[in-house]
Design a protein around this motif. Structure first.
Motif, PDB file in Angstrom:
ATOM      1  N   UNK A 167       0.820  -1.203   0.000  1.00 43.52           N
ATOM      2  CA  UNK A 167       0.000   0.000   0.000  1.00 43.52           C
ATOM      3  C   UNK A 167       0.854   1.253   0.000  1.00 43.52           C
ATOM      4  N   UNK A 215       1.091   4.093  -2.915  1.00 42.88           N
ATOM      5  CA  UNK A 215       0.827   5.518  -2.736  1.00 42.88           C
ATOM      6  C   UNK A 215       2.023   6.357  -3.163  1.00 42.88           C
ATOM      7  N   UNK A 229     -11.840   6.075  -8.816  1.00 44.83           N
ATOM      8  CA  UNK A 229     -11.662   5.211  -7.667  1.00 44.83           C
ATOM      9  C   UNK A 229     -11.266   6.011  -6.441  1.00 44.83           C
ATOM     10  N   UNK A 252     -13.175   6.558  -2.648  1.00 47.43           N
ATOM     11  CA  UNK A 252     -12.614   6.388  -1.316  1.00 47.43           C
ATOM     12  C   UNK A 252     -12.502   7.716  -0.579  1.00 47.43           C
ATOM     13  N   UNK A 301      -7.866   6.554   5.410  1.00 49.16           N
ATOM     14  CA  UNK A 301      -6.941   5.460   5.156  1.00 49.16           C
ATOM     15  C   UNK A 301      -6.418   4.899   6.465  1.00 49.16           C
ATOM     16  N   UNK A 320      -8.789   2.748   8.080  1.00 52.34           N
ATOM     17  CA  UNK A 320      -8.835   1.493   7.349  1.00 52.34           C
ATOM     18  C   UNK A 320      -7.708   0.580   7.784  1.00 52.34           C
ATOM     19  N   UNK A 375      -1.609   9.298   0.971  1.00 52.22           N
ATOM     20  CA  UNK A 375      -3.005   9.232   0.576  1.00 52.22           C
ATOM     21  C   UNK A 375      -3.517  10.624   0.254  1.00 52.22           C
ATOM     22  N   UNK A 392      -4.621  -4.841  -3.744  1.00 46.49           N
ATOM     23  CA  UNK A 392      -5.642  -3.815  -3.698  1.00 46.49           C
ATOM     24  C   UNK A 392      -5.063  -2.554  -3.094  1.00 46.49           C
ATOM     25  N   UNK A 393      -5.224  -1.493  -3.813  1.00 41.63           N
ATOM     26  CA  UNK A 393      -4.721  -0.228  -3.314  1.00 41.63           C
ATOM     27  C   UNK A 393      -5.882   0.562  -2.761  1.00 41.63           C
ATOM     28  N   UNK A 394      -6.072   0.441  -1.520  1.00 34.53           N
ATOM     29  CA  UNK A 394      -7.143   1.173  -0.861  1.00 34.53           C
ATOM     30  C   UNK A 394      -8.470   0.949  -1.583  1.00 34.53           C
ATOM     31  N   UNK A 395      -9.066   2.031  -1.994  1.00 32.58           N
ATOM     32  CA  UNK A 395     -10.402   1.948  -2.576  1.00 32.58           C
ATOM     33  C   UNK A 395     -10.482   1.196  -3.890  1.00 32.58           C
ATOM     34  N   UNK A 452     -12.760  -3.835  -3.476  1.00 31.26           N
ATOM     35  CA  UNK A 452     -14.220  -4.063  -3.488  1.00 31.26           C
ATOM     36  C   UNK A 452     -14.846  -4.218  -4.876  1.00 31.26           C
TER      37      UNK A 452
END
Lengths: 221, 221
Positions: free
Chosen positions: A32, A36, A200, A204, A209, A212, B37, B148-151, B154
């Motif tokens: 992650x 970012x 996307x 979000x 974050x 999360x 982020x 998966x990068x954050x949002x 899903x």
DNA sequence: TCTTTATGAATGAACG
DNA sequence: CGTTCATTCATAAAGA
């Protein structure tokens, strides 16, 4: 040992010795963060590039490509990092290709990918694509269906006839957009471009974050 | 207790129970992530607003595609053999797809085709094929490891229990003909296009961040 | 610069 | 439905 286990749990739950993450969590976290970092860098670069010009001629957002030619001082931004086989990988692939009957096989792909991974970054998809392309291009080259000079349609080699079935869907709608195809305008490759990404991001929005992360890893009290 | 302490150390150092972070480290990590982020979001927003008033990309006139770069010297227009959904059509299709109407349904197909026909040439077969492919490829992609990068995660109610999260992309030596031997990650798949960005992680920045993280927290074996 | 070539990847359509 | 094919897109590298 039992005691030690309990002690460990105690330590962890009380934060005496910090937070514990499983390797998977660490891996996830790492990805992650790196993601970012990458995104930030990309967007910053893009923005810089765009800001430098009031004339955006030649810039493609669809695939994040900035043509250095069209843009007077544009930077070249490449969003896609395609895999490229190393010399060793290529050699191995060619070997396998010539030996095999051309059939990849799901399992085989996995094996090959594993083997090639020892010589460089690679994924199963890469291997799959490689074989796919290799076969297709090899075939096309072997039967280029030379265009005969005479007006009659050239005699095509056997087997090619079946190919016609695949392209039976003929679109002859050119009249529709000759003059006013305005409603048909759209951004090329919107499915792989920054627009999608931004969408996307918006999804979000307002989504913490950090929260999360906490939820996901249960790191903080 | 002494024994427990040693056991704990042993566990940690051998990765048996994962990695341990101090509160300070967690806090540091948190800040880094939140910062990224935030930056990503802001830049994305900025970029979006900027690009809202410009059309930089290639355009499609019905089935004709005009490359913006080629256009600078002369419009290169090529006719398409296959049907290609327009942006509007694609959007509608994706919408329908995500709403979980997993089953095509002959009747449904007809309706969809009718609706899409208002935004461009299309046939029921096209719609059918689209759903077929969409489903198949989505499923296929969910199988190999995905990051998966954050949002970005899903959605995609594929119903297929994608459990195997093993990393299929292997990290190995730096013998890569692309020149940047420091690359570490490359995340395949993800049909949202964000993988294009993530692919950039192979760049030094991403690697440095990662290294930094490792050094700082001593995580990762 | 612009064009050509090579090739990884994406995708509509067809096949079993 | 899962695979596979054929074609096209996107791009880096090499020419011209």
């Amino acid at each position: 040992m039992q005691q030690a286990e309990e002690y460990l749990q105690y330590q962890i739950q009380n934060g005496v010795c910090g937070k514990v993450m499983t390797d998977e969590q660490v891996e996830e976290l790492r990805k992650q963060i790196v993601a970012y970092a990458s995104i930030s860098e990309q967007l910053a670069e893009l923005h810089k590039s765009m800001s430098a010009h009031h004339d955006f001629t030649g810039i493609r957002l669809g695939n994040l490509y900035c043509d250095p030619i069209s843009a007077s001082v544009g930077h070249k931004i490449t969003a896609r990092q395609r895999w490229t086989p190393t010399a060793l990988q290529l050699q191995i692939l060619e070997n396998i290709y010539e030996q095999g009957t051309g059939t990849p096989s799901k399992q085989k792909i996995k094996e090959i990918a594993s083997e090639l991974a020892q010589h460089g970054l690679i994924s199963e998809t890469n291997v799959y694509n490689w074989f796919q392309n290799r076969r297709a291009r090899s075939k096309r080259k072997s039967q280029p269906s030379s265009v005969s000079v005479n007006g009659e349609a050239e005699a095509r080699p056997e087997g090619v006839g079946a190919k016609d079935k695949r392209t039976k869907q003929v679109i002859s709608d050119s009249s529709d957009n000759t003059g006013n195809g305005a409603e048909s305008f759209y951004f090329q490759n919107s499915d792989t471009g920054i627009d999608q990404f931004i969408g996307k991001m918006e999804m979000s929005r307002g989504y913490d974050l950090y929260s999360n992360l906490v939820d996901q890893f249960g790191m903080l009290g």
